[in-house]
Design an enzyme around this catalytic site. Structure first.
Site, mmCIF file in Angstrom:
data_model
loop_
_atom_site.group_PDB
_atom_site.id
_atom_site.type_symbol
_atom_site.label_atom_id
_atom_site.label_comp_id
_atom_site.label_asym_id
_atom_site.label_seq_id
_atom_site.Cartn_x
_atom_site.Cartn_y
_atom_site.Cartn_z
ATOM 1 N N LYS A 130 0.860 -1.184 0.000
ATOM 2 C CA LYS A 130 0.000 0.000 0.000
ATOM 3 C C LYS A 130 0.897 1.235 0.000
ATOM 4 O O LYS A 130 1.707 1.431 0.908
ATOM 5 C CB LYS A 130 -0.889 0.012 1.248
ATOM 6 N N ASP A 183 -2.549 10.357 3.418
ATOM 7 C CA ASP A 183 -3.939 9.944 3.647
ATOM 8 C C ASP A 183 -4.645 10.960 4.538
ATOM 9 O O ASP A 183 -4.531 10.919 5.760
ATOM 10 C CB ASP A 183 -3.961 8.552 4.292
ATOM 11 N N LYS A 238 -10.020 13.001 8.094
ATOM 12 C CA LYS A 238 -9.493 12.669 9.423
ATOM 13 C C LYS A 238 -9.445 13.930 10.283
ATOM 14 O O LYS A 238 -9.304 15.025 9.756
ATOM 15 C CB LYS A 238 -8.057 12.136 9.294
ATOM 16 N N ASP A 241 1.799 6.564 5.361
ATOM 17 C CA ASP A 241 0.788 5.599 4.928
ATOM 18 C C ASP A 241 1.225 4.858 3.661
ATOM 19 O O ASP A 241 0.460 4.105 3.077
ATOM 20 C CB ASP A 241 -0.556 6.312 4.714
ATOM 21 N N ASP A 253 -12.059 7.080 3.904
ATOM 22 C CA ASP A 253 -10.819 6.889 4.660
ATOM 23 C C ASP A 253 -10.389 5.425 4.690
ATOM 24 O O ASP A 253 -9.291 5.105 5.119
ATOM 25 C CB ASP A 253 -11.002 7.437 6.077
ATOM 26 N N GLU A 287 -9.294 3.690 2.361
ATOM 27 C CA GLU A 287 -8.829 3.763 0.985
ATOM 28 C C GLU A 287 -7.768 2.723 0.640
ATOM 29 O O GLU A 287 -7.614 2.361 -0.521
ATOM 30 C CB GLU A 287 -8.297 5.169 0.689
ATOM 31 N N ARG A 331 -7.519 -0.456 1.157
ATOM 32 C CA ARG A 331 -8.031 -1.697 0.569
ATOM 33 C C ARG A 331 -8.497 -1.464 -0.870
ATOM 34 O O ARG A 331 -8.434 -2.376 -1.700
ATOM 35 C CB ARG A 331 -9.147 -2.277 1.453
HETATM 36 N N1 BES Z 1 -3.995 4.698 6.918
HETATM 37 C C1 BES Z 1 -5.099 4.443 7.757
HETATM 38 C C2 BES Z 1 -4.784 3.487 8.886
HETATM 39 C C3 BES Z 1 -3.834 3.996 9.931
HETATM 40 C C4 BES Z 1 -4.331 4.685 11.016
HETATM 41 C C5 BES Z 1 -2.494 3.742 9.844
HETATM 42 C C6 BES Z 1 -3.462 5.136 11.997
HETATM 43 C C7 BES Z 1 -1.639 4.191 10.820
HETATM 44 C C8 BES Z 1 -2.116 4.890 11.906
HETATM 45 C C9 BES Z 1 -6.255 3.860 6.952
HETATM 46 O O1 BES Z 1 -6.352 4.291 5.631
HETATM 47 C C10 BES Z 1 -7.504 4.269 7.626
HETATM 48 O O2 BES Z 1 -7.784 5.431 7.645
HETATM 49 N N2 BES Z 1 -8.210 3.309 8.194
HETATM 50 C C11 BES Z 1 -9.402 3.581 8.896
HETATM 51 C C12 BES Z 1 -10.412 2.545 8.481
HETATM 52 C C13 BES Z 1 -11.807 2.866 8.920
HETATM 53 C C14 BES Z 1 -12.316 4.084 8.177
HETATM 54 C C15 BES Z 1 -12.671 1.686 8.646
HETATM 55 C C16 BES Z 1 -9.103 3.500 10.383
HETATM 56 O O3 BES Z 1 -8.281 2.658 10.777
HETATM 57 O O4 BES Z 1 -9.633 4.288 11.125
HETATM 58 ZN ZN ZN Z 2 -4.585 4.916 4.784
HETATM 59 MN MN MN Z 3 -7.457 6.085 5.458
#
Ligand code: BES
Ligand code: ZN
Ligand code: MN
Length: 492
Positions: free
Chosen positions: A257, A262, A269, A280, A339, A341, A343
């Site tokens: 990824k 992000d 966020k 990210d 968010d 994204e 996947r």
């Molecule tokens: N890049 C983030 C995950 C992440 C969060 C990595 C904190 C490192 C530190 C990912 O794209 C994301 O935002 N995931 C969301 C998923 C949710 C919207 C289902 C998350 O983990 O909050």
């Molecule tokens: Zn992300």
């Molecule tokens: Mn995200």
């Protein structure tokens, strides 16, 4: 990069820092005994005063010892002999560099004679090298006393040229990954990431780049949907190394990824800590560094690294929660949360990797969910796998190099949670089990018969404090793990 040399002996009048070793119970190496004798017992006295226990990496420092030319004598613990393996030797090396990096010393001699064999000596040097890495290029006003001074380390009385060369190749990969992960997001974006990887061609890596037009033609609607809110166009980069000397060996595909920033997109966020989302792309960074290591040490395996590179931004043209996108393999996805994204990027990158390279094994790495940090903290990355043998191989590789994995469950009951009311899949499930439903999403894009593992590295690619082999910041997690996984299982 710390310059490593191997020497038979220290010059009698050397003023450089000198490291001698001791185990628990103050079992002194020959060099430590000699230093103790030359200083009239200062080594044993200092060890007692410091309550030195001989633990691996414990240090007692004696400045300007009377009776020796060295400016600085360090008694360093090895831990018990029975536990003195490659990882312990690396920790010892890391502890030495951490202590001396900004000490004013330019060079250190580490006398390992009679304590470490050639292989362990090379691992000590490896640990020292990894711990010396820093990212200082954007500092213009660093105070003199905070600038690194240490530039060289000599191992006295041991070494192994082959092991050293292999580990140096791996350290090069780790350094590449750390630099990628550390670069700010205005500097590192999909196109500049690709440009930074071009020099891998000099190591014999074959590069393939997909631009928007190519991805559009292939139908990568999920990846492009994420990218559409950004002025920075998306890219896919494939890095292929075939060291088998044959054309008929199916490759291992490593997929990363690569979200270079992000923001969350329209599902924006909160601002606190958002700057962290420059890393990210840690999965893509690890895959790129692993390809560097694999090629630099001329691995006999066939490995392809594929990274999906996008920036996730809010914009008038950004995708909306509720949008339905069509992926390269024809499945439709309802985007509930922009968010989630990663996947969406991975599903198209992984499908393309399978169609293009026909792998037997796919391992993806992604900073995919905050939930994996809630589950595992920063000690283990989460592993999801559809094959026990593959999970075992990855676990063993991670344990061998100290990049630990913890296996998490997947299964039909979780999979149902991402069925959509209006499309084939939705991109988020309920809050509970968030890392698992993320893995299930990716699993829907794995071809039958392909062995697959997904590594959620959100908790391990960045460290808020220094560790044994890294300063605070980018850890380089994944490079050594993937390199070892390939070395132990795909080199014939
Ligand atoms: N890049 C983030 C995950 C992440 C969060 C990595 C904190 C490192 C530190 C990912 O794209 C994301 O935002 N995931 C969301 C998923 C949710 C919207 C289902 C998350 O983990 O909050
Ligand atoms: Zn992300
Ligand atoms: Mn995200």
């Amino acid at each position: 990069m710390l310059a490593i040399t191997y020497l038979p002996a220290v010059a009698a009048d050397a003023t450089d820092a000198l490291v001698v070793l001791a185990g628990p119970g103050l079992v002194l190496s020959d060099a430590a005994k000699a230093a103790d004798a030359a200083t009239g017992g200062a080594v044993t006295a200092a060890a007692a005063a410091a309550r030195f226990d001989g633990e691996a990496g414990a240090i007692v420092e004696i400045l300007a010892p009377a009776g020796l030319p060295t400016r600085r004598l360090l008694l360093v613990g090895t831990g018990p002999a029975a536990k003195l393996d490659a990882l312990a030797a690396e920790r010892i090396g890391g502890a030495i560099t951490a202590r001396l990096l900004t000490s004013g010393e330019a060079h250190v001699n580490v006398d390992v004679a009679g304590v470490l064999d050639g292989v362990l000596a090379a691992h000590l040097a490896h640990g020292a090298t990894l711990r010396a890495w820093r990212f200082d290029q954007y500092r213009t006003k660093q105070p003199e006393k905070q600038k690194p001074t240490l530039v060289g380390l000599s191992i006295i009385g041991g070494g192994d040229a082959d092991v050293h060369a292999r580990l140096a190749a791996i350290a090069g990969g780790v350094a590449r990954t750390r630099a990628l992960v550390s670069e700010p997001p205005n500097v590192l974006y999909p196109e500049s990431f690709v440009e930074s990887a071009r020099d891998l061609a000099a190591l014999g890596v074959e590069l393939t780049i997909l631009d928007d037009a190519a991805m559009r033609a292939l139908g990568m609607g999920a990846l492009l949907g994420v990218a559409q809110g950004s002025v920075r166009p998306a890219r896919i980069l494939a890095m292929r190394w075939n060291g088998t000397g044959r054309d008929d060996v199916k490759p291992v595909c490593l997929v990363g990824k690569g979200v270079t920033f992000d923001t969350g997109g329209i599902s924006l966020k909160p601002p606190g800590g958002m700057e962290d989302m420059k890393w990210d792309m840690g999965g893509a960074g690890a895959v790129t560094g692993a390809m560097h290591a694999i090629a630099a040490r001329k691995s006999k395996a066939h490995v392809v690294g594929v990274i999906g590179l996008v920036e996730n931004m809010p914009d008038g043209n950004a995708q909306r929660p509720g949008d339905v996108v069509t992926t390269m393999n024809g499945q439709t996805v309802e985007v509930i949360n922009t968010d989630a994204e990663g996947r969406l990027v991975l599903c198209d990158a992984i499908w393309w990797a399978q169609e293009t390279f026909g792998p037997e094994v796919v391992v993806d790495l992604a900073t995919l969910t905050g939930a994996i940090i809630v589950s595992l903290g920063h000690e283990h990355a989460g592993m999801f796998a559809n094959d026990d043998g593959l999970a075992g191989q990855l676990n063993a590789a991670g344990a061998a190099v100290g990049e630990k994995l913890w296996r998490m469950p997947i299964g039909d009951a979780y999979d149902k949670l991402i069925d959509s009311d209006i499309a084939d899949i939705k991109n988020v499930g309920p809050r509970e089990g968030g890392s698992i439903t993320a893995a299930q999403f990716i699993g829907r894009f794995i071809k039958p018969g392909v062995k697959w593992a997904h590594l959620d590295v959100a908790g391990t690619v960045w460290a808020s404090k220094a560790g044994p082999l890294w300063d605070k910041g980018a850890t380089g997690y994944g490079v050594r793990l993937l390199d070892r996984f390939v070395a132990d299982n795909f080199e014939g």
